[in-house]
Structures are given as C-alpha cells and as structure tokens.
Design a protein around this motif. Sequence first.
Motif, mmCIF file in Angstrom:
data_model
loop_
_atom_site.group_PDB
_atom_site.id
_atom_site.type_symbol
_atom_site.label_atom_id
_atom_site.label_comp_id
_atom_site.label_asym_id
_atom_site.label_seq_id
_atom_site.Cartn_x
_atom_site.Cartn_y
_atom_site.Cartn_z
ATOM 1 N N VAL A 123 0.818 -1.311 0.197
ATOM 2 C CA VAL A 123 -0.319 0.277 -0.128
ATOM 3 C C VAL A 123 0.980 1.012 -0.098
ATOM 4 O O VAL A 123 1.724 1.426 0.262
ATOM 5 C CB VAL A 123 -0.879 0.195 1.213
ATOM 6 C CG1 VAL A 123 -1.506 1.555 1.568
ATOM 7 C CG2 VAL A 123 -2.384 -1.136 1.487
ATOM 8 N N GLY A 124 0.692 2.120 -1.208
ATOM 9 C CA GLY A 124 1.380 3.636 -0.768
ATOM 10 C C GLY A 124 0.415 5.003 0.036
ATOM 11 O O GLY A 124 0.108 4.456 0.181
ATOM 12 N N GLN A 125 1.000 5.063 1.148
ATOM 13 C CA GLN A 125 0.920 6.173 1.487
ATOM 14 C C GLN A 125 1.999 7.811 1.417
ATOM 15 O O GLN A 125 3.061 7.825 0.344
ATOM 16 C CB GLN A 125 1.564 5.436 3.438
ATOM 17 C CG GLN A 125 1.231 7.479 4.390
ATOM 18 C CD GLN A 125 1.685 6.686 5.481
ATOM 19 O OE1 GLN A 125 3.134 6.077 5.506
ATOM 20 N NE2 GLN A 125 1.042 7.013 6.489
ATOM 21 N N ILE A 136 -3.676 2.951 -3.474
ATOM 22 C CA ILE A 136 -3.524 0.594 -3.936
ATOM 23 C C ILE A 136 -3.337 0.552 -5.118
ATOM 24 O O ILE A 136 -2.493 -0.210 -5.840
ATOM 25 C CB ILE A 136 -4.759 -0.177 -2.896
ATOM 26 C CG1 ILE A 136 -5.732 0.272 -3.932
ATOM 27 C CG2 ILE A 136 -4.611 -0.153 -1.620
ATOM 28 C CD1 ILE A 136 -6.920 -0.397 -3.875
ATOM 29 N N GLU A 137 -3.610 1.232 -5.669
ATOM 30 C CA GLU A 137 -3.516 0.999 -7.763
ATOM 31 C C GLU A 137 -2.130 1.900 -7.919
ATOM 32 O O GLU A 137 -1.570 2.332 -8.697
ATOM 33 C CB GLU A 137 -4.551 2.074 -8.647
ATOM 34 C CG GLU A 137 -5.729 0.503 -8.048
ATOM 35 C CD GLU A 137 -7.156 0.913 -8.328
ATOM 36 O OE1 GLU A 137 -6.882 1.552 -9.993
ATOM 37 O OE2 GLU A 137 -8.274 1.403 -7.519
ATOM 38 N N SER A 138 -2.488 3.678 -7.994
ATOM 39 C CA SER A 138 -1.691 4.359 -8.206
ATOM 40 C C SER A 138 -2.100 5.999 -8.194
ATOM 41 O O SER A 138 -2.461 6.143 -7.262
ATOM 42 C CB SER A 138 -1.870 5.032 -10.302
ATOM 43 O OG SER A 138 -2.939 5.248 -10.753
ATOM 44 N N PHE A 139 -0.779 6.604 -7.217
ATOM 45 C CA PHE A 139 -1.048 8.378 -7.867
ATOM 46 C C PHE A 139 -0.155 8.870 -8.290
ATOM 47 O O PHE A 139 1.085 8.492 -9.203
ATOM 48 C CB PHE A 139 -0.123 8.343 -5.730
ATOM 49 C CG PHE A 139 -0.550 9.906 -5.388
ATOM 50 C CD1 PHE A 139 -1.575 10.231 -4.682
ATOM 51 C CD2 PHE A 139 1.630 10.554 -5.808
ATOM 52 C CE1 PHE A 139 -0.990 11.795 -4.432
ATOM 53 C CE2 PHE A 139 0.794 12.163 -5.436
ATOM 54 C CZ PHE A 139 -0.249 12.372 -5.339
ATOM 55 N N VAL A 203 3.124 7.143 -10.450
ATOM 56 C CA VAL A 203 3.888 5.961 -9.138
ATOM 57 C C VAL A 203 3.120 4.723 -9.048
ATOM 58 O O VAL A 203 1.773 5.311 -8.581
ATOM 59 C CB VAL A 203 3.498 6.557 -7.904
ATOM 60 C CG1 VAL A 203 4.728 5.238 -6.498
ATOM 61 C CG2 VAL A 203 3.882 7.878 -7.882
ATOM 62 N N MET A 204 3.054 4.225 -9.644
ATOM 63 C CA MET A 204 2.185 2.989 -10.109
ATOM 64 C C MET A 204 2.123 2.051 -8.665
ATOM 65 O O MET A 204 3.474 1.387 -8.922
ATOM 66 C CB MET A 204 2.208 2.330 -11.593
ATOM 67 C CG MET A 204 2.724 3.224 -12.602
ATOM 68 S SD MET A 204 0.671 3.984 -12.719
ATOM 69 C CE MET A 204 -0.144 2.481 -13.440
ATOM 70 N N ASN A 205 0.813 1.094 -8.659
ATOM 71 C CA ASN A 205 1.711 -0.144 -7.377
ATOM 72 C C ASN A 205 1.181 -1.382 -8.163
ATOM 73 O O ASN A 205 1.923 -2.136 -7.924
ATOM 74 C CB ASN A 205 0.556 0.088 -6.370
ATOM 75 C CG ASN A 205 0.885 -0.643 -5.132
ATOM 76 O OD1 ASN A 205 2.826 -0.676 -5.029
ATOM 77 N ND2 ASN A 205 0.093 -1.096 -4.830
ATOM 78 N N ILE A 206 0.136 -1.084 -9.607
ATOM 79 C CA ILE A 206 -0.097 -2.124 -10.452
ATOM 80 C C ILE A 206 0.674 -1.438 -11.146
ATOM 81 O O ILE A 206 0.479 -0.729 -11.766
ATOM 82 C CB ILE A 206 -1.211 -2.235 -9.876
ATOM 83 C CG1 ILE A 206 -2.597 -1.554 -10.262
ATOM 84 C CG2 ILE A 206 -2.172 -3.310 -8.319
ATOM 85 C CD1 ILE A 206 -4.202 -1.184 -10.390
ATOM 86 N N HIS A 274 -4.188 12.921 -8.250
ATOM 87 C CA HIS A 274 -5.519 11.455 -7.705
ATOM 88 C C HIS A 274 -4.630 11.061 -6.901
ATOM 89 O O HIS A 274 -3.668 10.444 -6.951
ATOM 90 C CB HIS A 274 -5.768 11.096 -9.039
ATOM 91 C CG HIS A 274 -4.804 9.829 -9.730
ATOM 92 N ND1 HIS A 274 -4.986 8.954 -9.225
ATOM 93 C CD2 HIS A 274 -3.828 10.089 -10.615
ATOM 94 C CE1 HIS A 274 -4.015 8.694 -9.984
ATOM 95 N NE2 HIS A 274 -3.687 9.199 -11.044
ATOM 96 N N ALA A 275 -5.650 10.038 -6.203
ATOM 97 C CA ALA A 275 -4.934 8.778 -5.515
ATOM 98 C C ALA A 275 -5.782 8.219 -5.891
ATOM 99 O O ALA A 275 -6.952 8.249 -5.844
ATOM 100 C CB ALA A 275 -5.190 9.455 -4.061
#
Length: 301
Positions: A123-125, A136-139, A203-206, A274-275
């Motif tokens: 998870v991104g913070q 959890i997807e992208s910021f 910033v991609m998490n997926i 966006h988050a």
Amino acid sequence: MKKRKINVRLIHNPGAGTDEKYKKENLIEIIEAYNYHCEYTSSKSQALKDISAATDFIAIAGGDGTVRKTIMDLLEQKLKSKRPIAILPLGTANNIATSLGLSADIKKNIGHWSDYKLKKFDVGQVTGFNNDAYFIESFGFGLFPKLMQELESKNTEKADSPNDEFKNALKTLLSITEDYKPVKLYVQTNDKVIEKQCLLFEVMNISSLGPKLTLSKDADPGDGYFDMVIVEADQKELLQKYLIQYLNSEEPEFPIKPVKVKSLQIQWDGSDVHADDEIVKGYKGEELHISLLNSLIEIVI
C-alpha cells in the motif's frame, strides 16, 4: 471428525456488473455450493462491522473501487479486521484483478479457494497533505487526474458497453493531451534528482490504471517497489501515438520505461492530482513524501 467449513465474509457491490447471475442470491448460492459458509454484506453499508473472529477470509465482489474502499476501511480500523482478501472482479476495468493475474471467471476463482496461495500486496502512503493519503493502484499528477475531472463532468452511463466506455475515455485523454500545458515536476529518489517539465507523473503499484492503460506491464504490487512513470513535455508525440494505437486495438506496449523506487519526495507546480480513483483537491504545490507500506495486505490467488 467432520471438517469445519471455511467462513467467508462476502462484501458485494450490488451495482457492479451487468450479469444477473452474479447478483446477491446467486453469488451466495455459488459460494455455498463449494462448501463454504457465506456471510453476506453490501459494500454500501458498514461492510467490516462486527466481522466474526471465525471469518477465514474476505471476498470482495465488485470493481476496483469496491476493492479500494474495503482496503481503506481496513486501514481506518488499523487492520483490526484484517483477513486475506479474495477478489471476484465484477467491475468495468478490474485493473487490480488483472494485475494479479486473476480470472474474470467468478466460478473458476471460487473453485481455486480450496487450494489458494497468499500474495503480499503493498500500500502506498502520501504525507504532506493536511491528511495522509493512501493508494493501492496509483498516485499521480497531470493528464490522468485531468481526465478524471473531464469524465466526472460527462454522462458516461450512456455508453453501450465497457469497451465503448474505455474508447470514450481514451478519446477524451487524447484530446486533453493535445492542449495540456507541461508543468514543472521535482522528484528526489534515493539515488537521483529529477527536475523536468512534464505532462504526466504516476507512481504505479499495479500495472494499469483508468481505462485499462498498462503503463507498467511488469509492476508487481507485492515486490516492495513502486514503478514511477514520467511523461516529459518532449515525449508528447510518443504518448499520442500510443493512445491512437490503443484506440485502434493494436495492444501497444507503453513506450516509456518505468523506474523502480521504494520512496520519493515530489513537488508539482500544477493542481491536477489523484490517488487511485479519487481526485485530490486543494493541492497547492506542497512537497509530498511517498512511502511504501510493504506487504500490508494479503490477497488470495
């Protein structure tokens, strides 16, 4: 001794999907046909309230927004109700399920629960706002949150199919890209500083976001890294070409290579932020810090 049934808390978005066979009663019937005990709750209510200690895992039937809402609720509870999460993708894009390699076949997914493996999910913070943001997807900044704002102002319910909805979103993004003014971006990672005029920063998490745009095909939400994607001002034509090819169903690979990062400090001179699927309002160029909460969630695969 009789084997104990596995207890599943089903969190279902009743508005997700167009297939009648995956409505409330049918989902419960399918899950219980595989010899699980199913406790149903709608995602529209307090879905994690009074979760039983005997609950083995949480099944989320819905799209990316429902998955995000459930995980954000877990974080709000400081993970008090944390259980492994199974995803039954019923949304339009289903970017999270696709990135995890999960089948769109609901019965097939449920059938795998008897011999499941657990996948760690980061998870991104984001700190620096008045309140911390999580994703959890992208910021990101720039074109994508601008697209979200444009689509919010349009009536997308008139689309005849998910494919039409994706094409409308891509056409809108292509139109925005033509006139979007580059904005100064400052990024500091562990080993470099970047100062560029940019159109898009994610910033991609997926691997994918929005209308199934795969910006980082090898992104792994459990590897302890983000994939940072930057589209600079002089890469505008590359992006436009990619979007046109995508619109023409050519399945192109995104032409700009992402960079693996664990944490970063960023500053953006624009206001489009966006988050995940939420527009962040009120950003005025503050310096933000993005960090990775490693393996915070476990996903059933």
